[in-house]
Design a protein around this motif. Structure first.
Motif, PDB file in Angstrom:
ATOM      1  N   ASN A   1     100.326  41.106  44.829  1.00 15.54           N
ATOM      2  CA  ASN A   1     101.292  40.583  45.789  1.00 15.54           C
ATOM      3  C   ASN A   1     102.190  41.666  46.376  1.00 15.54           C
ATOM      4  OD1 ASN A   1     100.389  37.909  45.307  1.00 15.54           O
ATOM      5  ND2 ASN A   1     101.644  37.819  43.454  1.00 15.54           N
ATOM      6  N   VAL A   2     101.782  42.918  46.251  1.00 19.15           N
ATOM      7  CA  VAL A   2     102.564  44.034  46.784  1.00 19.15           C
ATOM      8  C   VAL A   2     101.904  44.520  48.066  1.00 19.15           C
ATOM      9  CG1 VAL A   2     103.547  46.302  46.301  1.00 19.15           C
ATOM     10  CG2 VAL A   2     103.217  44.675  44.431  1.00 19.15           C
ATOM     11  N   ALA A   3     102.674  44.604  49.144  1.00 15.88           N
ATOM     12  CA  ALA A   3     102.128  45.012  50.442  1.00 15.88           C
ATOM     13  C   ALA A   3     101.709  46.480  50.422  1.00 15.88           C
ATOM     14  CB  ALA A   3     103.176  44.783  51.534  1.00 15.88           C
ATOM     15  N   GLY A   4     100.591  46.774  51.099  1.00 17.27           N
ATOM     16  CA  GLY A   4     100.137  48.147  51.245  1.00 17.27           C
ATOM     17  C   GLY A   4      99.068  48.565  50.253  1.00 17.27           C
ATOM     18  N   TYR A   5      98.521  47.606  49.483  1.00 19.06           N
ATOM     19  CA  TYR A   5      97.527  47.952  48.467  1.00 19.06           C
ATOM     20  C   TYR A   5      96.337  47.007  48.566  1.00 19.06           C
ATOM     21  CZ  TYR A   5     101.452  50.568  46.628  1.00 19.06           C
ATOM     22  OH  TYR A   5     102.516  51.435  46.500  1.00 19.06           O
ATOM     23  N   LYS A   6      95.205  47.478  48.088  1.00 16.27           N
ATOM     24  CA  LYS A   6      93.982  46.687  48.079  1.00 16.27           C
ATOM     25  C   LYS A   6      93.285  46.886  46.734  1.00 16.27           C
ATOM     26  CE  LYS A   6      91.207  50.426  50.072  1.00 16.27           C
ATOM     27  NZ  LYS A   6      90.345  50.871  51.187  1.00 16.27           N
ATOM     28  N   PHE A   7      92.348  46.015  46.436  1.00 11.28           N
ATOM     29  CA  PHE A   7      91.615  46.101  45.167  1.00 11.28           C
ATOM     30  C   PHE A   7      90.242  46.709  45.422  1.00 11.28           C
ATOM     31  CE2 PHE A   7      89.009  44.509  41.669  1.00 11.28           C
ATOM     32  CZ  PHE A   7      89.819  44.826  40.580  1.00 11.28           C
ATOM     33  N   CYS A   8      89.934  47.786  44.698  1.00 10.62           N
ATOM     34  CA  CYS A   8      88.626  48.426  44.817  1.00 10.62           C
ATOM     35  C   CYS A   8      87.705  47.836  43.760  1.00 10.62           C
ATOM     36  CB  CYS A   8      88.755  49.939  44.641  1.00 10.62           C
ATOM     37  SG  CYS A   8      87.166  50.809  44.683  1.00 10.62           S
ATOM     38  N   GLU A   9      86.638  47.211  44.177  1.00  7.17           N
ATOM     39  CA  GLU A   9      85.716  46.558  43.253  1.00  7.17           C
ATOM     40  C   GLU A   9      84.985  47.568  42.367  1.00  7.17           C
ATOM     41  OE1 GLU A   9      85.515  43.434  42.811  1.00  7.17           O
ATOM     42  OE2 GLU A   9      86.620  42.659  44.549  1.00  7.17           O
ATOM     43  N   VAL A  10      84.700  48.741  42.912  1.00  3.83           N
ATOM     44  CA  VAL A  10      83.969  49.753  42.138  1.00  3.83           C
ATOM     45  C   VAL A  10      84.873  50.380  41.078  1.00  3.83           C
ATOM     46  CG1 VAL A  10      82.591  51.854  42.270  1.00  3.83           C
ATOM     47  CG2 VAL A  10      82.541  50.214  44.162  1.00  3.83           C
ATOM     48  N   CYS A  11      86.085  50.778  41.482  1.00  6.18           N
ATOM     49  CA  CYS A  11      87.035  51.388  40.533  1.00  6.18           C
ATOM     50  C   CYS A  11      87.674  50.345  39.627  1.00  6.18           C
ATOM     51  CB  CYS A  11      88.124  52.144  41.288  1.00  6.18           C
ATOM     52  SG  CYS A  11      87.528  53.551  42.231  1.00  6.18           S
ATOM     53  N   ASP A  12      87.633  49.069  40.058  1.00  4.49           N
ATOM     54  CA  ASP A  12      88.214  47.967  39.298  1.00  4.49           C
ATOM     55  C   ASP A  12      89.718  48.153  39.108  1.00  4.49           C
ATOM     56  OD1 ASP A  12      88.068  45.515  38.025  1.00  4.49           O
ATOM     57  OD2 ASP A  12      87.854  46.409  36.037  1.00  4.49           O
ATOM     58  N   ARG A  13      90.389  48.588  40.164  1.00  4.55           N
ATOM     59  CA  ARG A  13      91.842  48.736  40.117  1.00  4.55           C
ATOM     60  C   ARG A  13      92.394  48.714  41.532  1.00  4.55           C
ATOM     61  NH1 ARG A  13      94.062  53.957  41.059  1.00  4.55           N
ATOM     62  NH2 ARG A  13      92.485  55.565  41.460  1.00  4.55           N
ATOM     63  N   TYR A  14      93.735  48.560  41.641  1.00  2.00           N
ATOM     64  CA  TYR A  14      94.395  48.526  42.939  1.00  2.00           C
ATOM     65  C   TYR A  14      94.666  49.943  43.433  1.00  2.00           C
ATOM     66  CZ  TYR A  14      95.139  43.485  42.650  1.00  2.00           C
ATOM     67  OH  TYR A  14      94.950  42.126  42.595  1.00  2.00           O
ATOM     68  N   VAL A  15      94.409  50.150  44.719  1.00  2.00           N
ATOM     69  CA  VAL A  15      94.647  51.444  45.362  1.00  2.00           C
ATOM     70  C   VAL A  15      95.371  51.192  46.681  1.00  2.00           C
ATOM     71  CG1 VAL A  15      92.639  52.539  44.298  1.00  2.00           C
ATOM     72  CG2 VAL A  15      92.405  51.409  46.525  1.00  2.00           C
ATOM     73  N   THR A  16      95.875  52.263  47.293  1.00  2.00           N
ATOM     74  CA  THR A  16      96.527  52.112  48.586  1.00  2.00           C
ATOM     75  C   THR A  16      95.509  51.736  49.655  1.00  2.00           C
ATOM     76  OG1 THR A  16      96.268  54.475  49.038  1.00  2.00           O
ATOM     77  CG2 THR A  16      98.333  53.781  48.027  1.00  2.00           C
ATOM     78  N   GLU A  17      95.995  51.098  50.717  1.00  2.00           N
ATOM     79  CA  GLU A  17      95.104  50.647  51.785  1.00  2.00           C
ATOM     80  C   GLU A  17      94.396  51.810  52.468  1.00  2.00           C
ATOM     81  OE1 GLU A  17      97.244  46.497  53.243  1.00  2.00           O
ATOM     82  OE2 GLU A  17      97.639  48.362  54.318  1.00  2.00           O
ATOM     83  N   ARG A  18      95.013  52.988  52.476  1.00  2.00           N
ATOM     84  CA  ARG A  18      94.415  54.148  53.134  1.00  2.00           C
ATOM     85  C   ARG A  18      93.470  54.914  52.208  1.00  2.00           C
ATOM     86  NH1 ARG A  18      98.990  57.682  55.859  1.00  2.00           N
ATOM     87  NH2 ARG A  18      97.109  58.717  56.672  1.00  2.00           N
ATOM     88  N   ASN A  19      93.413  54.528  50.964  1.00  2.00           N
ATOM     89  CA  ASN A  19      92.524  55.218  50.029  1.00  2.00           C
ATOM     90  C   ASN A  19      91.071  54.850  50.332  1.00  2.00           C
ATOM     91  OD1 ASN A  19      91.544  56.657  47.834  1.00  2.00           O
ATOM     92  ND2 ASN A  19      93.160  55.932  46.470  1.00  2.00           N
ATOM     93  N   VAL A  20      90.180  55.821  50.207  1.00  2.00           N
ATOM     94  CA  VAL A  20      88.769  55.623  50.523  1.00  2.00           C
ATOM     95  C   VAL A  20      87.938  55.983  49.297  1.00  2.00           C
ATOM     96  CG1 VAL A  20      86.864  56.279  52.037  1.00  2.00           C
ATOM     97  CG2 VAL A  20      89.192  56.161  52.947  1.00  2.00           C
ATOM     98  N   HIS A  21      87.014  55.096  48.962  1.00  2.00           N
ATOM     99  CA  HIS A  21      86.164  55.343  47.796  1.00  2.00           C
ATOM    100  C   HIS A  21      85.087  56.378  48.139  1.00  2.00           C
ATOM    101  CE1 HIS A  21      84.528  54.177  43.855  1.00  2.00           C
ATOM    102  NE2 HIS A  21      83.340  54.446  44.400  1.00  2.00           N
ATOM    103  N   CYS A  22      84.898  57.342  47.254  1.00  2.00           N
ATOM    104  CA  CYS A  22      83.887  58.384  47.440  1.00  2.00           C
ATOM    105  C   CYS A  22      82.695  58.079  46.528  1.00  2.00           C
ATOM    106  CB  CYS A  22      84.465  59.763  47.118  1.00  2.00           C
ATOM    107  SG  CYS A  22      83.256  61.104  47.208  1.00  2.00           S
ATOM    108  N   ASP A  23      81.531  57.937  47.109  1.00  2.00           N
ATOM    109  CA  ASP A  23      80.335  57.629  46.327  1.00  2.00           C
ATOM    110  C   ASP A  23      79.904  58.801  45.452  1.00  2.00           C
ATOM    111  OD1 ASP A  23      80.229  55.101  47.424  1.00  2.00           O
ATOM    112  OD2 ASP A  23      79.019  55.768  49.147  1.00  2.00           O
TER     113      ASP A  23
END
Length: 467
Positions: free
Chosen positions: A397-419
């Motif tokens: 419920n905190v603005a500016g964050y998203k959940f990464c399914e691969v990392c299984d944790r919340y990250v910032t909206e601008r964060n990008v997952h590296c394969d």
């Protein structure tokens, strides 16, 4: 050779563009020399020219030889000097590879003469400490230092129990106490519940030194409190984090809580079984009963979460050593070391000192009330470093964050997952780029250097070799 007017005009235009670019380059170099903090003075051209000539004469390697302080271990020393603020730290001042001086100074104020001028030179070869000559009047001052301190634990709650329910509670900022109906000092009426949260009543120590205080914002309080709830620990040890302590103490009275803080004003609000004056860099208790009370807290807690919010300019080596001593105290009560969790609030640029073992860094941007920069989430560089399970940091419920399914944790909206890295690697400054040669993600402004065999900012080759 005779040139046409059109050729002369183009040549003049090229010369102007060249001069403008050269001027921009000089400005950029001047800013780098001033550590990006001071703009060059364009009004004093003569002084600028002299500085530019002097700068060009110096060897480029000498430019990186900046003076800095390093804390040395004192475990093998027979004695450690003490000032009025407790045991001192042993500092080594270096200028490049050369050691300028080695000395003992205050662990709270670090050789800042306006707050504590205590300083003793130490000889590393002989192990001798400079003997300070006694000055007239210093003997009386030393006696006052050694005089037993009266902390007055739990004075305000005791005063409340002696008042009748119909009395108007007056809080005196000068006396740091409460009085019924009237008092000789200028007071203000206060609700009884407000006295359970003294960080909202006590003026913060906001000078820029070792004792400066900045309290967490409401959003950060909610995030950390939710992490405490999800961790399911029954003991919370707060070191230099009084607002977290009082928040958990009020919301979760069933949990065991203990506060270690240098600010002795909290003693009047809390009992000795929940508070002790403490110097975190030297693991020093200012009251003889403090450590036994802390051991009682460890003894009745099945699991512990230690939360510490040190000053921004903290020395990491002594801090981590004090944390290890806390862990050993907990283990000495017969508990397992795996039941001792930690959460350290630190700036992002010193993450290399903490990210080892089970520690990981949350993307959550910690904010503070009243801080010029860090009250804004987009400007703060402070993060949570912890060995708690990843699911404890819930940013749903905190603005500016998203959940990464691969990392299984919340990250910032601008964060990008590296394969390639199998992680969300964008710590700051937007998307990070994966370098194939380094086989890791780096900041977007970094370039790979063949000489250094690693990525860094353009023109920082020498600094990388000097590290």
């Amino acid at each position: 050779m005779v040139h046409s007017d059109e050729y002369k005009a183009k040549r003049l235009e090229r010369k102007k563009r060249f001069m403008q670019q050269a001027k921009k380059n000089n400005v950029f170099k001047a800013r780098r020399r001033n550590n990006f903090s001071k703009r060059p003075n364009f009004h004093n051209h003569q002084q600028e020219n002299q500085q530019e000539q002097q700068f060009q004469k110096q060897d480029s390697t000498a430019l990186r030889q900046r003076g800095f302080f390093q804390v040395l271990p004192t475990d093998d020393l027979p004695q450690v000097p003490q000032c009025s603020h407790g045991p001192c730290l042993l500092f080594e001042k270096k200028n490049g590879p050369e050691v300028e001086e080695t000395f003992f100074a205050c662990a709270i104020y670090r050789n800042q003469a306006e707050f504590c001028d205590f300083k003793l030179t130490f000889n590393k070869e002989t192990g001798e400490i400079e003997v300070k000559e006694a000055v007239e009047g210093e003997e009386d001052a030393e006696k006052k230092k050694k005089k037993k301190k009266i902390f007055g634990y739990n004075r305000i709650p005791k005063a409340l129990t002696e008042m009748s329910p119909t009395d108007t509670v007056l809080y005196c900022k000068t006396c740091i106490n409460v009085f019924p109906n009237k008092h000789e000092c200028v007071c203000e009426p206060v609700e009884r519940e407000a006295l359970e949260r003294p960080t909202h009543l006590l003026p913060p120590v906001n000078e820029q030194h070792g004792e400066s205080q900045f309290f967490f914002s409401t959003e950060t309080l909610d995030v950390i409190t939710k992490a405490v709830e999800k961790s399911k620990v029954d003991g919370i040890l707060c070191i230099g984090a009084p607002r977290i302590f009082e928040n958990i103490r009020a919301l979760h009275p069933e949990k065991n809580v203990f506060l270690l803080d240098y600010d002795k004003r909290f003693a009047k609000f809390f009992p000795s079984k929940q508070y002790a004056q403490y110097s975190m860099l030297v693991d020093h208790f200012f009251d003889k009963i403090a450590e036994p009370k802390l051991m009682e807290f460890f003894d009745k807690s099945k699991s512990i979460l230690m939360i510490t919010d040190p000053p921004f300019g903290v020395f990491m080596e002594p801090l981590l050593k004090s944390i290890e001593k806390m862990k050993k105290r907990f283990v000495s009560t017969g508990k397992e070391e795996t039941l001792f969790y930690s959460m350290i609030v630190l700036p992002i640029y010193i993450r290399k000192y903490v990210l080892h073992g089970n520690f990981w860094m949350s993307d959550y941007r910690v904010t503070y009330e009243g801080h010029k920069l860090y009250q804004h989430s987009e400007k703060t560089i402070v993060r949570l470093f912890t060995d708690l399970p990843v699911e404890c940091i819930d940013l749903k419920n905190v603005a500016g964050y998203k959940f990464c399914e691969v990392c299984d944790r919340y990250v910032t909206e601008r964060n990008v997952h590296c394969d390639r890295c199998q992680a969300c690697t964008s710590v700051e400054q937007g998307k990070w780029n994966h370098c194939e040669k380094c086989d890791k993600c780096v900041k977007p402004r970094y370039v790979h250097c063949a000489q250094c065999a690693r990525c860094h900012l353009y023109g920082r080759c020498i600094q990388k070799h000097d590290e």
